[in-house]
Design an enzyme around this catalytic site. Structure first.
Site, short mmCIF file in Angstrom:
data_model
loop_
_atom_site.label_atom_id
_atom_site.label_comp_id
_atom_site.label_asym_id
_atom_site.label_seq_id
_atom_site.Cartn_x
_atom_site.Cartn_y
_atom_site.Cartn_z
N ASN A 1 0.20 19.54 -19.76
CA ASN A 1 -0.13 19.22 -20.67
C ASN A 1 -0.52 19.67 -22.15
OD1 ASN A 1 -0.41 16.76 -18.47
ND2 ASN A 1 -2.61 17.53 -18.07
N GLU B 1 10.25 18.97 -25.04
CA GLU B 1 9.54 18.79 -23.24
C GLU B 1 10.27 20.19 -22.87
OE1 GLU B 1 6.78 18.15 -22.28
OE2 GLU B 1 6.86 15.96 -21.91
N HIS C 1 7.50 9.95 -27.00
CA HIS C 1 6.42 10.87 -26.33
C HIS C 1 6.74 12.30 -26.71
CE1 HIS C 1 3.83 12.38 -23.30
NE2 HIS C 1 5.02 12.86 -22.65
N HIS D 1 -0.69 12.15 -26.09
CA HIS D 1 -1.58 10.81 -26.21
C HIS D 1 -2.24 10.31 -27.37
CE1 HIS D 1 -0.56 12.25 -21.79
NE2 HIS D 1 0.91 12.31 -22.66
N LYS E 1 8.37 23.41 -12.61
CA LYS E 1 7.43 21.74 -12.48
C LYS E 1 7.47 22.31 -10.73
CE LYS E 1 6.01 17.41 -13.40
NZ LYS E 1 5.76 16.76 -14.25
N ARG F 1 -1.35 23.14 -13.05
CA ARG F 1 -0.78 21.81 -13.40
C ARG F 1 -1.09 21.41 -14.93
NH1 ARG F 1 1.74 16.24 -9.97
NH2 ARG F 1 2.91 15.92 -11.73
N GLU G 1 -3.56 18.55 -10.43
CA GLU G 1 -3.66 18.90 -10.71
C GLU G 1 -5.23 19.68 -11.16
OE1 GLU G 1 -1.74 16.59 -14.28
OE2 GLU G 1 -4.39 17.27 -15.29
N ARG H 1 0.62 -1.63 -0.33
CA ARG H 1 -0.21 -0.08 -0.28
C ARG H 1 0.87 1.20 -0.12
NH1 ARG H 1 -3.28 -2.68 4.00
NH2 ARG H 1 -5.33 -4.07 3.08
N HIS I 1 -0.01 17.80 -24.98
CA HIS I 1 -0.02 16.19 -24.85
C HIS I 1 -1.82 15.50 -25.13
CE1 HIS I 1 3.11 16.53 -22.76
NE2 HIS I 1 3.17 16.06 -22.10
N LYS J 1 3.56 11.75 -10.68
CA LYS J 1 2.64 10.57 -11.48
C LYS J 1 2.86 9.87 -11.78
CE LYS J 1 0.29 14.40 -13.26
NZ LYS J 1 -0.49 14.95 -15.14
P1 NAD Z 1 12.34 6.13 -21.69
O1 NAD Z 1 12.14 5.58 -20.34
O2 NAD Z 1 11.74 4.79 -23.07
O3 NAD Z 1 13.83 5.82 -21.64
C1 NAD Z 1 14.08 6.11 -24.05
C2 NAD Z 1 15.06 5.36 -24.03
O4 NAD Z 1 16.20 5.61 -23.43
C3 NAD Z 1 14.94 3.72 -23.39
O5 NAD Z 1 15.49 2.79 -24.02
C4 NAD Z 1 16.44 3.39 -22.31
O6 NAD Z 1 17.00 2.23 -22.34
C5 NAD Z 1 17.38 5.11 -23.04
N1 NAD Z 1 18.54 5.57 -22.14
C6 NAD Z 1 17.05 5.61 -20.61
N2 NAD Z 1 19.03 6.44 -20.28
C7 NAD Z 1 19.56 6.52 -21.06
C8 NAD Z 1 20.57 6.84 -21.29
N3 NAD Z 1 20.54 7.66 -19.62
N4 NAD Z 1 22.02 6.00 -21.82
C9 NAD Z 1 21.37 5.66 -22.55
N5 NAD Z 1 20.64 5.36 -23.22
C10 NAD Z 1 19.44 5.10 -21.90
O7 NAD Z 1 11.66 7.47 -22.36
P2 NAD Z 1 11.31 8.85 -21.94
O8 NAD Z 1 11.38 9.33 -23.05
O9 NAD Z 1 12.57 9.19 -20.61
O10 NAD Z 1 9.92 8.84 -20.64
C11 NAD Z 1 9.07 8.47 -22.06
C12 NAD Z 1 8.06 8.21 -21.00
O11 NAD Z 1 7.22 9.31 -19.90
C13 NAD Z 1 6.30 7.51 -21.34
O12 NAD Z 1 5.93 6.72 -20.75
C14 NAD Z 1 5.93 9.00 -20.58
O13 NAD Z 1 4.29 8.54 -20.92
C15 NAD Z 1 6.20 9.22 -19.63
N6 NAD Z 1 5.95 10.81 -19.30
C16 NAD Z 1 5.34 11.41 -17.58
C17 NAD Z 1 5.57 12.09 -17.16
C18 NAD Z 1 5.37 12.33 -15.26
O14 NAD Z 1 5.25 13.55 -15.40
N7 NAD Z 1 5.48 11.19 -14.50
C19 NAD Z 1 5.84 13.72 -17.77
C20 NAD Z 1 6.37 13.65 -18.83
C21 NAD Z 1 6.54 12.16 -19.63
N1 GLY Z 2 3.92 15.92 -17.57
C1 GLY Z 2 2.42 16.58 -16.66
C2 GLY Z 2 2.46 16.60 -15.04
O1 GLY Z 2 3.41 16.25 -14.17
O2 GLY Z 2 1.66 16.81 -14.56
#
Ligand code: NAD
Ligand code: GLY
Length: 374
Positions: free
Chosen positions: A250, A190, A270, A257, A232, A246, A242, A126, A253, A148
């Protein structure tokens, strides 16, 4: 923009759930000390196999030297990994390791690892503590801050999840040296988003540095990451779940999405989807009279200079995009909602936009920016 001494430090202010963000070079070397200071019973590092070899195993060994049992769990890279079944597998592995309530999950990777690792931490017993150690630009400027967490469903992005704040964010900009260029550029979408929604000075700096940033480096990189995290952190401190401001994060987005889901998770990164989505949102803004005419073109120029796509991918049907948008978390009563901008540096809270206007904007997008390859 101000310069700051290394390492840089920020705080997300959320009362007893406040936490620091530490940004700099060689931060990973000191990570075991930061983790030890949190007095965990055990640490579980969640990462991808390649990142485990480069960064995870050395950190695990340093943790073991502090006497804290530390385990590495790896999952395959890619957006398709961010799903329910993978979260379930990780939870079972954690239970088999008999991790207790005082354990810490450390998410070492990009946004996929951060979202999934955070989600697993939110669910296990939990809720246990977790630390974000983001290694992509996108994760360092956005997803590692704000709590998030979640996974995708075939029906849409991030449809399952929880708000669960990390207890610490450790950003080592050296890890970006191994990040493939395409992923680095995706993170720049971003970065530019923060400039567009909240900070014209950042927008100007990113534009001025576009050539260097496109090549994967800039003397201003730490400062740019700091500024994004600062924006942020301020927004999250004001509106954790949000209910208001917040939502401006988006921007772009709504379409992004939908594009990710319709194109198939992982085909468009993304950040690439956000790039295309921001141009669409600017066009919606122009059509509804909120955004000055010409802004979409200006944003598209800036994104192209950073090496990002702006055209809608070939073969994506508007009907499919609209169907997914209606299921988006931001939609209300089936009505699609968009964050719009009043000008570069100033966003507005989301408004409902009718289907006719969205179709019109998508049509204009296709006409102005043509179809893109996928
Ligand atoms: P990702 O996590 O898929 O990473 C991209 C690639 O880079 C992967 O293949 C990973 O193995 C590789 N990688 C990571 N770090 C590396 C490094 N230092 N050296 C070599 N390779 C490396 O992609 P991303 O763009 O980081 O994240 C996208 C995700 O984030 C999406 O799912 C999106 O929805 C989410 N997201 C979440 C929020 C939030 O607020 N929680 C905000 C924006 C995006
Ligand atoms: N990436 C949007 C948020 O964190 O609210």
């Amino acid at each position: 923009m101000e310069t700051h001494p290394f390492p840089l430090r920020l705080h997300v202010q959320l009362g007893e759930r406040s936490y620091p963000i530490i940004i700099g070079s060689e931060v990973l070397e000191g990570a075991s000390e930061h983790l030890r200071a949190l007095q965990p019973s055990q640490v579980v590092l969640i990462t991808h196999p390649q990142l485990a070899e480069w960064y995870g195993e050395p950190l695990r060994q340093r943790m073991e030297q502090t006497g804290i049992p530390t385990y590495l769990l790896t999952i395959p890279p890619g957006e398709r990994t961010k799903r329910w079944e993978v979260a379930g597998r990780l939870l079972r592995q954690m239970a088999q390791l008999t991790l207790d309530r005082r354990c810490i999950v450390a998410a070492l990777g990009g946004g996929v690892i951060g979202d999934l690792g955070g989600f697993v931490a939110a669910c296990y017993l939990r809720g246990v503590r977790y630390v974000q150690i983001p290694t992509t630009l996108l994760a360092q400027v956005d997803s590692s801050v704000g709590g998030k967490t979640g996974v995708n469903l075939p029906e849409g992005k991030n449809l399952v999840g929880a708000f669960h704040q990390p207890v610490l964010v450790l950003i080592d900009i050296d890890t970006l040296k191994t990040l493939p260029r395409r992923h680095f550029r995706a993170g720049l979408a971003e970065v530019l988003k923060y400039g567009i929604i909240a900070d014209e000075t950042l927008w100007r700096l990113v534009n001025a540095e576009a050539h260097n940033l496109r090549q994967g480096d800039s003397a201003h990189l730490a400062e740019i990451i700091y500024r994004c995290c600062e924006i942020k952190a301020n927004i999250v401190s004001e509106d954790e779940t949000e209910q208001g401001v917040r939502a401006t994060l988006n921007f772009g987005h709504t379409v992004a999405h939908a594009l990710e889901a319709v194109a198939g998770y992982g085909r468009l990164l993304h950040g690439e989807a956000v790039s295309i989505g921001m141009v669409c949102a600017a066009l919606v803004g122009e059509l509804t009279g909120v955004t000055p005419v010409g802004t979409a073109e200006e944003i598209a120029r800036a994104l192209r200079a950073l090496g990002l796509p702006v055209a809608l991918p070939r073969g994506v049907e508007f009907d499919d995009l609209l169907a997914v948008m209606a299921r988006d978390k931001k939609a209300r009563d089936g009505q699609v909602r968009f964050v719009l901008i009043e000008r570069i540096g100033q966003a507005r809270l989301p408004i409902a936009v009718n289907e006719k206007e969205v179709r019109h904007a998508l049509g204009m997008h296709r006409e102005k920016f043509l179809w893109g390859a996928m």
